[in-house]
Design a protein around this motif. Structure first.
Motif, mmCIF file in Angstrom:
data_model
loop_
_atom_site.group_PDB
_atom_site.id
_atom_site.type_symbol
_atom_site.label_atom_id
_atom_site.label_comp_id
_atom_site.label_asym_id
_atom_site.label_seq_id
_atom_site.Cartn_x
_atom_site.Cartn_y
_atom_site.Cartn_z
ATOM 1 N N ALA A 116 6.386 -44.553 -3.290
ATOM 2 C CA ALA A 116 6.483 -45.982 -3.600
ATOM 3 C C ALA A 116 7.859 -46.274 -4.161
ATOM 4 O O ALA A 116 8.536 -45.400 -4.713
ATOM 5 C CB ALA A 116 5.395 -46.398 -4.586
ATOM 6 N N GLY A 117 8.283 -47.491 -4.004
ATOM 7 C CA GLY A 117 9.589 -47.915 -4.487
ATOM 8 C C GLY A 117 9.961 -49.268 -3.923
ATOM 9 O O GLY A 117 9.366 -49.740 -2.947
ATOM 10 N N ALA A 118 10.949 -49.891 -4.536
ATOM 11 C CA ALA A 118 11.379 -51.210 -4.083
ATOM 12 C C ALA A 118 12.075 -51.104 -2.725
ATOM 13 O O ALA A 118 12.389 -50.019 -2.231
ATOM 14 C CB ALA A 118 12.304 -51.844 -5.113
ATOM 15 N N THR A 119 12.330 -52.246 -2.124
ATOM 16 C CA THR A 119 12.962 -52.282 -0.805
ATOM 17 C C THR A 119 14.391 -51.734 -0.867
ATOM 18 O O THR A 119 15.160 -52.075 -1.760
ATOM 19 C CB THR A 119 12.980 -53.735 -0.280
ATOM 20 N N GLY A 120 14.727 -50.884 0.080
ATOM 21 C CA GLY A 120 16.081 -50.367 0.195
ATOM 22 C C GLY A 120 16.448 -49.276 -0.785
ATOM 23 O O GLY A 120 17.629 -49.007 -0.989
ATOM 24 N N GLN A 121 15.461 -48.620 -1.384
ATOM 25 C CA GLN A 121 15.750 -47.581 -2.375
ATOM 26 C C GLN A 121 15.606 -46.168 -1.824
ATOM 27 O O GLN A 121 15.809 -45.211 -2.560
ATOM 28 C CB GLN A 121 14.840 -47.748 -3.599
ATOM 29 N N GLY A 122 15.217 -46.025 -0.544
ATOM 30 C CA GLY A 122 15.226 -44.699 0.065
ATOM 31 C C GLY A 122 13.893 -44.184 0.547
ATOM 32 O O GLY A 122 13.766 -42.997 0.838
ATOM 33 N N LYS A 123 12.863 -45.061 0.663
ATOM 34 C CA LYS A 123 11.551 -44.576 1.112
ATOM 35 C C LYS A 123 11.599 -44.099 2.553
ATOM 36 O O LYS A 123 11.099 -43.015 2.875
ATOM 37 C CB LYS A 123 10.507 -45.675 0.964
ATOM 38 N N SER A 124 12.186 -44.883 3.446
ATOM 39 C CA SER A 124 12.234 -44.496 4.856
ATOM 40 C C SER A 124 13.081 -43.250 5.055
ATOM 41 O O SER A 124 12.747 -42.381 5.873
ATOM 42 C CB SER A 124 12.787 -45.655 5.696
ATOM 43 N N VAL A 125 14.182 -43.137 4.314
ATOM 44 C CA VAL A 125 14.987 -41.920 4.397
ATOM 45 C C VAL A 125 14.195 -40.721 3.891
ATOM 46 O O VAL A 125 14.259 -39.626 4.458
ATOM 47 C CB VAL A 125 16.301 -42.091 3.596
ATOM 48 N N ILE A 127 1.655 -41.425 2.289
ATOM 49 C CA ILE A 127 1.563 -42.886 2.324
ATOM 50 C C ILE A 127 2.748 -43.465 1.566
ATOM 51 O O ILE A 127 3.048 -43.039 0.441
ATOM 52 C CB ILE A 127 0.234 -43.364 1.699
ATOM 53 N N ALA A 128 3.420 -44.420 2.177
ATOM 54 C CA ALA A 128 4.568 -45.079 1.558
ATOM 55 C C ALA A 128 4.305 -46.573 1.473
ATOM 56 O O ALA A 128 3.717 -47.169 2.387
ATOM 57 C CB ALA A 128 5.840 -44.816 2.356
ATOM 58 N N THR A 129 4.734 -47.178 0.375
ATOM 59 C CA THR A 129 4.583 -48.614 0.194
ATOM 60 C C THR A 129 5.719 -49.130 -0.677
ATOM 61 O O THR A 129 6.245 -48.408 -1.532
ATOM 62 C CB THR A 129 3.225 -48.960 -0.448
ATOM 63 N N GLN A 130 6.092 -50.383 -0.450
ATOM 64 C CA GLN A 130 7.124 -51.008 -1.282
ATOM 65 C C GLN A 130 6.522 -52.001 -2.277
ATOM 66 O O GLN A 130 7.252 -52.665 -2.995
ATOM 67 C CB GLN A 130 8.148 -51.721 -0.401
ATOM 68 N N ARG A 131 5.198 -52.055 -2.327
ATOM 69 C CA ARG A 131 4.523 -52.934 -3.291
ATOM 70 C C ARG A 131 3.584 -52.086 -4.142
ATOM 71 O O ARG A 131 2.385 -52.006 -3.869
ATOM 72 C CB ARG A 131 3.730 -54.022 -2.567
ATOM 73 N N PRO A 132 4.096 -51.462 -5.179
ATOM 74 C CA PRO A 132 3.257 -50.585 -6.010
ATOM 75 C C PRO A 132 2.430 -51.363 -7.028
ATOM 76 O O PRO A 132 2.555 -51.165 -8.239
ATOM 77 C CB PRO A 132 4.288 -49.673 -6.689
ATOM 78 N N SER A 133 1.604 -52.277 -6.534
ATOM 79 C CA SER A 133 0.750 -53.053 -7.429
ATOM 80 C C SER A 133 -0.655 -52.463 -7.421
ATOM 81 O O SER A 133 -1.018 -51.678 -6.538
ATOM 82 C CB SER A 133 0.722 -54.525 -7.000
ATOM 83 N N VAL A 134 -1.466 -52.872 -8.386
ATOM 84 C CA VAL A 134 -2.777 -52.262 -8.557
ATOM 85 C C VAL A 134 -3.730 -52.626 -7.429
ATOM 86 O O VAL A 134 -4.683 -51.891 -7.161
ATOM 87 C CB VAL A 134 -3.380 -52.682 -9.918
ATOM 88 N N ASN A 135 -3.522 -53.758 -6.751
ATOM 89 C CA ASN A 135 -4.397 -54.099 -5.641
ATOM 90 C C ASN A 135 -4.034 -53.344 -4.375
ATOM 91 O O ASN A 135 -4.807 -53.325 -3.418
ATOM 92 C CB ASN A 135 -4.348 -55.607 -5.379
#
Length: 838
Positions: free
Chosen positions: A494-503, A649-657
């Motif tokens: 998990a992480g914000a957009t453009g911080q390296g998840k896809s890499v 699993i990767a996501t850019q929205r690490p919220s509880v829902n």
């Protein structure tokens, strides 16, 4: 009372290998050694080509050249003596000396050895890898020289050379012609069997000597010919835990010396400034706190592990054969046999970056140290010692507070230290687990690029005995961090957009592609964004797995995602049935039994490859499908570890829902890139810290409660495409790895929803008109507007679907209405009434 002696301070030697001081000298030395190695390799390649031309020419011009060389010898170079060899007098002299007086036509083996050694030097492959090739070639040269001399001894041309002819004549005089012929035939058969033996790698002269000595001892003791008990099969040891970075250690080659005031000696890595605190002989004396400019700063640099030179080919993991006690079993099953000519990607496909070497800015270290001490002094926090460990992205300053200082006081100064250092991403670890120190992580002004090529070259990855090794990047000690995916066993990113998840996902995929054979691992790729993982579609006949009715190997549609997850559940249950029949507990034990041919394929048993499911954007699936995705993900996460199915699993929205409690409970391994707030960090890691990261691959890995800071490796899109193209151009399997078919309710193969007039609801026609008028196929809408219960409304919706009025369910979305006008619907209902029995 005498004066206490001055304390001595340890000075650390930064140059234990004796290299030139400074980065420029070290780079120059490395460059020179690499250049000399490649130049010498090119020279050997030239020699092999030169000898090849000279030897081929000698086959046609040997009569005249041999007479000239024999008569003139070295004088031919001084006299103007013409020769027929294509390479002149030097070519004639060398070819005659080696072919005629040496091994005959078997001398071409020298050309082969020169070529192999030259190629190895150019590609920077260790020469020790060619020891078996050298032994094999020399033995074949000797045997071929003797055999050709025996069979062609009547011919004029020296087929076996003087060496072969001498050995052949001696054997003939000793054994006679018939005995020599039998010996030669035996030598040819033995050479053929030996050359085609798959276990050539096990041949060593030491082994031959030990077996000969054992046979002689058996002959003396009367045990010759008796069967000795077979040695136990080798046991492969795999670490049960994720490797945790080693404890920060001091640099080596220490040399004690006295204090030298405020001077800093050139080339040293220890700031040995005058200090007022020391360990006095009297333990009751309290040491004075350190002050800016008067403190000792130890800079720890962990020496890198020895890395093999950059090879043209990646390390190929050895295939360990399963040995059985019963000799009647055939050879162990080799799962890689179907693609036996598969070549692992070589490291030349990846880029080598300029700024991937660790740089030390002593002025920056000293300034940061003084600022930290100054800030702590403002708040009356005394420090006994401070030490720095330089990493690729951040520098860890370890602080030892004075006795009686509360840790919470330092922890609360995170923002104040960041303000004084004018740096973002200050992170305080209070305390460092396993140590009596407090860590302050300060980002470097010049960050190091951790290239994928450098990570894969490291010995920790190349010699890893893990089932699914993944090289994530480098730790703060500048060590390559390799984790086993089977021990995680699932990974949440998990992480914000453009911080390296896809890499980061590409790094994991590259690690598996470089280490595993296509028969050993299969990848299920789900990419709702449709643009991140599409290059891997070319690997559909090598590594990818998907549904049989799927047009594209990369899953992008939500409906197909639901089908794929449920298909994986079917595969998981099928594998559990196989494990139950085989009486084993996990996939490793099952495959060991199958490779050892202790399981019968006619009873349904098969080799089980590992399956890695990768979802690039999980938040989008939860928003569109909801429980239809979350429930199968939860089942897979809970049960699939033992059968070799692992989830990433990767996501850019690490919220509880999005990251619910079910998911967090079954994903013990989590990677957090930079996030926007501390709340998001706690959602991912159950702890803060990821909001203080610097971005661009800076991440925190949580495994079993321990948090490790890493700098992710970097692999660019062109590098990924080159590796994929290299694999895709090779022969693949005849058909892809298909998942089991899944038929949801209402589709062919699933539960039948055939319409029956006897079950037709009285309000079906009214519901059909309502759906067509509103163009909204929703069960809840029928329930509200017609004031029906949910069960009855659901049955009506199923009947509308079986009649073809609405389409199948699409997650939480409304169903598609297949009739666009009420008039068209009325004509259909009129025909339906005619078919209805009275």
């Amino acid at each position: 009372m005498g004066t206490a002696p001055l304390p001595t301070f340890t000075r650390l030697n930064p140059n234990p290998c004796g290299m030139a001081k400074g980065k420029r000298g070290q780079l120059s030395m490395n460059f020179d050694s690499e250049r000399v190695s490649k130049l010498f390799g090119i020279f050997l390649l030239f020699l092999s080509f030169y000898f090849f031309i000279a030897f081929v020419s000698y086959l046609f011009t040997w009569k005249n050249d041999h007479d000239i060389v024999f008569r003139f010898s070295w004088e031919m170079f001084l006299a103007d003596q013409p020769v027929d060899n294509w390479l002149g007098r030097l070519g004639a002299f060398l070819s005659d000396s080696i072919i005629y007086w040496g091994f005959g036509v078997a001398s071409f083996g020298i050309v082969y050895l020169l070529y192999k050694y030259g190629l190895a030097l150019v590609r920077r492959i260790p020469l020790s890898y060619l020891s078996i090739t050298t032994q094999r070639t020399v033995i074949l040269m000797v045997i071929l020289s003797v055999v050709t001399s025996f069979f062609f001894q009547k011919l004029e041309f020296p087929w076996g050379g003087v060496f072969g002819q001498s050995i052949s004549e001696y054997v003939q005089n000793f054994l006679g012609v018939i005995g020599t012929l039998a010996l030669m035939i035996f030598a040819l058969v033995a050479t053929f069997v030996w050359s085609n033996n798959p276990n050539l790698e096990e041949f060593t002269w030491q082994r031959v000597w030990e077996e000969t000595k054992q046979a002689w001892n058996d002959l003396l003791t009367g045990n010759f010919g008796k069967r000795r008990p077979a040695p136990p099969p080798p046991v492969s040891r795999v670490k049960a835990d994720i490797p945790v970075p080693a404890e920060i250690v001091g640099a080596t080659d220490q040399a004690a010396s006295g204090a030298t005031g405020n001077k800093f000696e050139d080339g040293q890595l220890t700031f040995d400034l005058s200090q007022r605190s020391a360990l006095f002989a009297d333990a009751a004396v309290k040491p004075e706190a350190l002050k800016p400019g008067e403190a000792e700063l130890e800079i720890n640099i962990v020496p890198p592990a020895p890395v093999l030179p950059d090879e043209a080919e990646a390390y190929k993991p050895p295939v360990a054969a399963v040995q059985e006690d019963t000799p009647n079993l055939s050879e162990p099953y080799d799962p890689t046999l179907e693609l036996s000519h598969y070549e692992y990607p070589h490291l030349q496909l990846l880029n080598e970056y300029d700024n991937q070497h660790l740089e030390i800015d002593r002025e920056e270290l000293e300034a940061n140290k003084n600022q930290i001490l100054q800030t702590l002094m403002y708040f009356k926090i005394e420090i006994e010692k401070i030490r720095a460990t330089i990493g690729p992205t951040v520098t860890l300053y370890e602080v030892i507070p004075a006795k009686g200082i509360r840790i919470s006081k330092i922890k609360n100064l995170e923002d104040d230290i960041a303000l004084n250092l004018s740096a973002l991403g200050i992170r305080i670890i209070a305390p460092i687990p396993g140590k009596g120190t407090i860590g302050i992580e300060v980002p470097n002004k010049k960050r190091q690029t951790v290239g994928m090529r450098a990570v894969l070259m490291d010995e920790r990855f190349k010699r890893a005995k893990m089932e699914l090794p993944v090289a994530l990047g480098k730790t703060i000690q500048d060590e390559v961090f390799v984790a086993d995916l089977t021990k995680m066993p699932h990974l949440l990113i998990a992480g914000a957009t453009g911080q390296g998840k896809s890499v980061g996902i590409n790094v994991i995929l590259m690690s598996l592609l470089y280490k595993k054979h296509p028969s050993q691992v299969k990848l299920i790729l789900i990419d709702p964004k449709k643009v991140e993982l599409f290059p891997y579609a070319k690997l559909e006949n090598h590594f990818l797995g998907f549904l049989p009715d799927q047009l594209e190997p990369i899953v992008t549609e939500t409906a197909k995602v639901v089908h794929t997850l449920n298909s994986l559940i079917i595969e998981m249950e099928t594998r559990y049935d196989l494990l139950k029949k085989a009486e084993v507990r996990n996939i490793a034990e099952y495959n060991d039994k199958f490779v050892g041919r202790r399981l019968n394929p006619n009873k349904g048993h098969r080799f089980l490859p590992y399956i890695v499911l990768i979802i690039d954007e999980f938040a989008d699936l939860i928003m569109t499908a909801g429980k239809e995705v979350e429930l199968p993900i939860g089942r897979l996460a809970q049960l699939s570890r033992a059968v070799g199915i692992h989830l990433i699993i990767a996501t850019q929205r690490p919220s509880v829902n999005i990251i619910t409690g079910v998911i967090k409970a079954n994903f013990p391994a989590r990677i957090a890139f930079k996030v926007a707030s501390k709340v998001d960090s706690r959602t991912i890691l159950d702890a803060g810290g990821s909001e203080q990261l610097t971005g661009r691959g800076d991440m925190l890995l949580s495994v079993g409660g321990d948090i490790i800071r890493l700098q992710s490796a970097f692999v660019d899109t062109p590098e990924v495409e080159r590796v994929i193209e290299f694999i895709a151009n090779q022969q693949g399997f005849a058909e892809p790895f298909f998942l089991p078919e899944f038929h949801p309710d209402g589709e062919p193969g699933g539960q039948s929803k055939e319409f029956r007039f006897s079950e037709m609801d009285d309000m079906l026609e009214d519901a059909a008109r309502l759906v067509v008028e509103t163009q909204h196929g929703s069960t809840s809408m029928i329930q509200r507007r017609m004031k029906l219960g949910y069960n009855r409304a659901g049955r009506i919706m199923d009947q509308l679907e079986s009649l073809g009025i609405v389409g199948p369910a699409d997650g939480s979305k409304p169903r598609e209405v297949l009739y666009y006008s009420v008039e068209e619907l009325e004509r259909f209902l009129a025909e339906l009434r005619k078919k209805r029995p009275a």
